[in-house]
Design a protein around this motif. Structure first.
Motif, PDB file in Angstrom:
ATOM      1  N   SER A   4       0.709  -1.291  -0.074  1.00 32.61           N
ATOM      2  CA  SER A   4       0.103  -0.055   0.125  1.00 32.61           C
ATOM      3  C   SER A   4       0.833   1.383   0.072  1.00 32.61           C
ATOM      4  O   SER A   4       0.575   2.354  -0.634  1.00 32.61           O
ATOM      5  N   ARG A   8       1.301   4.337  -2.642  1.00 32.22           N
ATOM      6  CA  ARG A   8       1.049   5.661  -2.434  1.00 32.22           C
ATOM      7  C   ARG A   8       2.262   6.637  -3.057  1.00 32.22           C
ATOM      8  O   ARG A   8       1.912   7.522  -3.530  1.00 32.22           O
ATOM      9  N   SER A 318     -10.419   7.127 -10.422  1.00 36.74           N
ATOM     10  CA  SER A 318      -9.575   7.254  -9.256  1.00 36.74           C
ATOM     11  C   SER A 318      -8.307   7.656  -9.461  1.00 36.74           C
ATOM     12  O   SER A 318      -7.727   7.159 -10.484  1.00 36.74           O
ATOM     13  N   LEU A 320      -6.175   5.877  -8.096  1.00 30.94           N
ATOM     14  CA  LEU A 320      -5.322   4.479  -7.479  1.00 30.94           C
ATOM     15  C   LEU A 320      -5.043   3.636  -8.776  1.00 30.94           C
ATOM     16  O   LEU A 320      -5.548   4.121  -9.878  1.00 30.94           O
ATOM     17  N   ASN A 336     -10.250   3.325   7.909  1.00 30.22           N
ATOM     18  CA  ASN A 336      -8.806   4.083   7.449  1.00 30.22           C
ATOM     19  C   ASN A 336      -7.858   3.076   7.574  1.00 30.22           C
ATOM     20  O   ASN A 336      -8.192   1.927   7.735  1.00 30.22           O
ATOM     21  N   GLU A 361      -2.451   9.122   4.762  1.00 29.61           N
ATOM     22  CA  GLU A 361      -2.063   8.702   3.319  1.00 29.61           C
ATOM     23  C   GLU A 361      -3.441   8.894   2.435  1.00 29.61           C
ATOM     24  O   GLU A 361      -3.443   8.383   1.415  1.00 29.61           O
ATOM     25  N   HIS A 362      -4.414   9.775   3.086  1.00 23.84           N
ATOM     26  CA  HIS A 362      -5.656  10.051   2.279  1.00 23.84           C
ATOM     27  C   HIS A 362      -6.419   8.967   1.645  1.00 23.84           C
ATOM     28  O   HIS A 362      -7.064   8.903   0.424  1.00 23.84           O
ATOM     29  N   ARG A 363      -6.393   7.919   2.421  1.00 22.86           N
ATOM     30  CA  ARG A 363      -6.895   6.483   1.986  1.00 22.86           C
ATOM     31  C   ARG A 363      -7.839   5.912   2.889  1.00 22.86           C
ATOM     32  O   ARG A 363      -7.774   6.046   4.208  1.00 22.86           O
ATOM     33  N   GLU A 460     -10.938  -0.032  -1.982  1.00 20.17           N
ATOM     34  CA  GLU A 460      -9.979   1.206  -1.679  1.00 20.17           C
ATOM     35  C   GLU A 460     -10.438   2.353  -2.179  1.00 20.17           C
ATOM     36  O   GLU A 460     -10.812   2.362  -3.349  1.00 20.17           O
ATOM     37  N   ARG A 461     -10.627   3.404  -1.300  1.00 18.22           N
ATOM     38  CA  ARG A 461     -10.932   4.773  -2.043  1.00 18.22           C
ATOM     39  C   ARG A 461      -9.732   5.751  -1.554  1.00 18.22           C
ATOM     40  O   ARG A 461      -9.289   6.079  -0.413  1.00 18.22           O
ATOM     41  N   MET A 462      -9.508   6.603  -2.581  1.00 17.23           N
ATOM     42  CA  MET A 462      -8.530   7.948  -2.354  1.00 17.23           C
ATOM     43  C   MET A 462      -9.208   8.926  -3.379  1.00 17.23           C
ATOM     44  O   MET A 462      -9.139   8.770  -4.423  1.00 17.23           O
TER      45      MET A 462
END
Length: 539
Positions: A4, A8, A318, A320, A336, A361-363, A460-462
């Motif tokens: 992960s 990032r 996204s 990602l 989170n 990590e804004h995730r 997963e969301r960012m």
């Protein structure tokens, strides 16, 4: 967790997924009226509590005098993007002598469509337009920051603007739909929704070509670097830097309209006006939205929206590497990277993206069980919808993690399994009570949301930054205002360089696509105001 973190780090590199208004047209500009100097030298000094000289734009550059070429026109459009290109096409169709300065080598915009009101197609489908009610809904979301007369003037003419575009650009074809009581257009190939970004870019390319066919002159690779301001403080043109060196001055008899995009690709401007977006990855195909028009306007004495300005920060598409997954606003459990729940998930799409942006990590991960599809269509929070086919495709693409146990799900997501199980146990306890004691989610939805039955899913969301919706203060006809609230003669703004419009968030629910339609419509209205035809129909 290593995987992960490396993902990032990947995100801090170049990202090239286009989804938003782009197309800036200048890098810095200023001008030379002596009576403007004292005020301009302190431009931006109040932003974010800044003292004089804190920001790079706080000091106005010296006037450029070594001009190699001069061009005369009636209207100067700075920027060939979401706002500037429709304005150029309109000018060409009307026979207006117009010039476009564009810092890129081509027309540059991103996005996927327009939200429109007072739309003829919508009227034919039975929509009874109620602009006062629409304005009430907008006012409820604008946090008291909008010039609602400006908003109304633009909103009620978005239908005219879309008609102009559709009548003059037959390909790609528009695909209209009624959404939340207004008409949303996407431009598609073969009615395939996956083509919407390419088709929208091609639409703008075709509009630029139409403008040139009708006599509009485009100065590509010519970023404007300075506005021309006379001794009375009126803007009379701009100076552009030519690719091979030297400067060209374009004198505009009727006025200049800034169509230069937003500030989201300039970290210093984000620090001053929208710090929550710092370190958020971008989805601009070309990261050229560096607040050039904002800086120029302040150097010419314009007033900038007070921070924090509005933002557009979404999950879809996204940033990602695995891409965007469906169900992006379905309010099931979100945790989170520490496997902790952190918010009431039943909020607007933009608000949920903001909550995730504030996490490490804004995730975050959206945790869902096998009952997802039983209720997924009941949520109206503005995110990306999905069905059984989308769920299967997301799993196949690696966008959605699937497991028969929470331990396996945690392993796939790189989360601490013990912490995740404890978070889920607490969540299920509250679901069984029918009352969210921790974050207050509406029980109507909360009772659906237990994480109990396999298979389990983690998405997963960012968020990514699409646009910062704050700019130069404007009056109702898109004319830029100075610090005293007085119009600056000859200077107009449209799109995301224009302020006085949105609140702290871009209103996704109820006004989707308005960012792009307001850019196109506002720029055309600015040209009409210069020419004295504001009240005449666009199309």
């Amino acid at each position: 967790m290593k995987e992960s973190i490396s993902r990032r780090n990947f995100l801090k590199g170049a990202l090239a997924t286009g989804t938003v208004v782009a197309g800036a047209g200048l890098v810095g500009c200023a001008s030379g009226g002596a009576d403007q100097s004292a005020k301009a030298d302190t431009a931006g000094a109040g932003a974010g509590g800044a003292e004089q000289g804190r920001w790079s734009w706080s000091v106005k550059p010296d006037p450029i005098t070594d001009i190699a070429e001069a061009i005369e026109c009636d209207v100067l459009i700075i920027g060939a993007g979401a706002a500037g290109v429709p304005a150029a096409m309109y000018a060409g169709l009307e026979g207006i002598d117009a010039v476009v300065m564009q810092k890129e080598a081509v027309v540059q915009t991103n996005g996927q469509g327009f939200g429109t009101w007072n739309n003829e197609w919508g009227t034919e489908q039975g929509i009874e337009w109620n602009i006062p009610a629409t304005m009430q809904a907008f006012a409820d979301l604008a946090n008291g920051k909008a010039n609602l007369t400006l908003v109304r003037n633009v909103l009620e003419r978005t239908g005219e603007c879309s008609k102009l575009i559709i009548e003059n650009i037959p390909e790609p074809k528009p695909s209209p739909a009624i959404v939340d009581g207004y008409v949303a257009y996407r431009w598609l190939y073969d009615n395939d929704n996956s083509t919407r970004y390419k088709a929208f870019a091609d639409l703008y390319k075709a509009m630029g070509e139409k403008a040139e066919e009708n006599g509009v002159r485009f100065l590509y690779n010519t970023p404007a670097v300075q506005l021309v301001v006379d001794d009375a403080g009126a803007v009379t043109g701009a100076i552009g830097e030519q690719k091979g060196g030297g400067y060209v001055q374009v004198n505009a008899a009727k006025g200049v309209v800034l169509c230069t995009g937003d500030i989201s690709d300039d970290d210093e401007m984000l620090e001053a006006y929208c710090p929550i977006m710092l370190d958020i990855p971008t989805l601009h195909a070309v990261p050229c939205n560096t607040g050039d028009g904002h800086k120029m306007g302040m150097w010419a004495g314009a007033k900038m929206d007070l921070p924090s300005v509005g933002l557009m920060m979404h999950f879809d598409p996204s940033p990602l590497p695995q891409g965007a997954a469906p169900f992006s606003a379905v309010p099931w459990l979100h945790v989170n990277i520490n496997a902790e729940r952190f918010t009431n998930e039943n909020v607007g799409y933009q608000h949920l993206a903001t909550a995730v942006a504030m996490q490490p990590e804004h995730r975050a991960f959206q945790i869902i069980d096998s009952h997802l599809l039983e209720h997924a269509t009941e949520y109206t929070n503005g995110g990306r919808p999905g069905d059984a086919k989308a769920l299967e495709a997301g799993v196949e693409a690696g966008q959605i993690l699937k497991a028969d146990t929470i331990d396996d799900l945690a392993k796939q997501a790189g989360l601490d399994a013990t912490k995740l199980k404890a978070t889920i146990d607490r969540y299920n306890e509250l679901v069984d009570k029918g009352y969210d004691e921790d974050f207050g989610m509406d029980s109507k939805f909360f009772v659906f949301n237990g994480i109990k039955d396999a298979p389990f899913y983690a998405i997963e969301r960012m968020p990514a930054k699409l646009a910062v919706c704050g700019g130069l203060a404007c009056e109702e006809h898109c004319q830029v205002l100075n610090e005293a609230g007085e119009p600056i003669e000859g200077l107009y703004a449209a799109g995301n360089v224009q302020g006085s419009f949105f609140g702290y968030d871009y209103p996704v629910v109820g006004f989707g696509g308005f960012s792009l339609s307001r850019a196109a419509t506002g720029a055309i209205l600015a040209v009409k105001q210069m020419m004295g035809t504001f009240d005449e129909p666009i199309a």
